[in-house]
Design an enzyme around this catalytic site. Structure first.
Site, PDB file in Angstrom:
ATOM      1  CG  HIS A  95      -1.821   1.230   1.231  1.00  0.00           C
ATOM      2  ND1 HIS A  95      -2.802   1.429   0.269  1.00  0.00           N
ATOM      3  CD2 HIS A  95      -1.875   2.306   2.042  1.00  0.00           C
ATOM      4  CE1 HIS A  95      -3.425   2.573   0.513  1.00  0.00           C
ATOM      5  NE2 HIS A  95      -2.877   3.125   1.580  1.00  0.00           N
ATOM      6  CB  SER A  96       0.968   4.304   0.231  1.00  0.00           C
ATOM      7  OG  SER A  96       1.343   5.643   0.046  1.00  0.00           O
ATOM      8  CG  MET A  97       7.302   3.751   0.730  1.00  0.00           C
ATOM      9  SD  MET A  97       8.220   4.374   2.171  1.00  0.00           S
ATOM     10  CE  MET A  97       7.856   3.061   3.353  1.00  0.00           C
ATOM     11  CB  ALA A  99       2.415   0.036  -4.190  1.00  0.00           C
ATOM     12  CB  SER A 122      -3.079  -0.977  -2.401  1.00  0.00           C
ATOM     13  OG  SER A 122      -3.957  -0.188  -1.641  1.00  0.00           O
TER      14      SER A 122
END
Length: 255
Positions: A95-97, A99, A122
């Protein structure tokens, strides 16, 4: 190869050990995040999958360790942890970083012929999509806190506790530096399928930026859009678990 005892390791945490599960899901946290963010994911998917949540240096029980301010270095550091996990079908969820770290880790594993079977990216625009005006890591403490508040993904108690806030700020600033200075290698493409997941009101990722993940795989691609912002998954956990469960069930059926 056999999987190491991840509970005893610094990087990998199993909240609900599932030694007989047919596949593994490795979860990569967001900037400022920790392994515990994925405790609900582990609870929902275990014992059908061996869920492993990663813990980066510089936070919680690893607070005394120096943070790593570079996505590529983080991916390199994770390789000794991830390689032994490839004895079963391996799925990455970042998720975010997370990813970006998952993407770079997958690239490195694929070079060795041991990549994941799927990447779920994500809340993050594709590696080839940059925003030159991002400078959160250069702001003062109040500026970093304001940015984190705006994304509504941090427990309000953190902001109410001055001592706790000062403890998490170094990791936040370091992670934002890693994300904001990251540049992917031109033409970076995975051999495994990618599913991009995003909120329809995420200030950090437009739907077009999420769709651009399609350029980073030579296999199948899917885009899943959910109602919500950057932390849409906290408000829609059942919908996200449904997507992950369907994938893991399919992997188990093929095992």
């Amino acid at each position: 190869m056999t999987a190491p005892d991840a509970d005893a390791g610094l990087w990998a945490r199993r909240f609900h050990p599932a030694p007989l599960a047919p596949s593994r899901l490795v979860c990569f946290p967001h900037a400022g995040g920790s392994a515990s963010f994925f405790f609900p994911v582990s609870a929902a998917l275990s014992p059908g999958a061996d869920v492993i949540a990663l813990q980066y240096p510089g936070r919680q029980d690893r607070r005394a360790e120096p943070c790593i301010e570079d996505i590529h270095r983080l991916a390199d550091a994770l390789l000794p942890v991830l390689r032994p996990l490839t004895d079963r079908p391996l799925t990455f969820f970042g998720h975010s970083m997370g990813a970006l770290i998952a993407f770079e880790a997958a690239r490195r594993l694929e070079r060795d012929g041991e990549g994941p079977v799927h990447l779920f990216a994500s809340g993050r625009r594709a590696p080839s999509r940059y925003r030159e005006d991002e400078d959160v890591h250069k702001r003062d403490d109040e500026g970093v806190v304001a940015e984190v508040r705006s994304l509504s993904g941090t427990d309000p108690q953190v902001f109410a506790d001055e001592e706790l806030l000062r403890m998490v700020l170094p990791a936040l600033r370091s992670d934002y530096k890693a994300v904001e200075t990251y540049r992917s290698e031109p033409g970076s493409v995975l051999r495994c399928p990618i599913t991009a997941l995003t909120g329809d009101n995420d200030p950090k990722t437009t739907i077009d930026e999420a769709r651009a993940w399609q350029e980073h795989t030579s296999a199948a691609f899917d885009l899943q859009v959910f109602q919500g912002g950057h932390f849409y998954l906290s408000g829609r956990p059942g919908e996200v678990m449904k997507v992950l469960s369907a994938h893991l069930d399919a992997v188990a059926a093929e095992a």
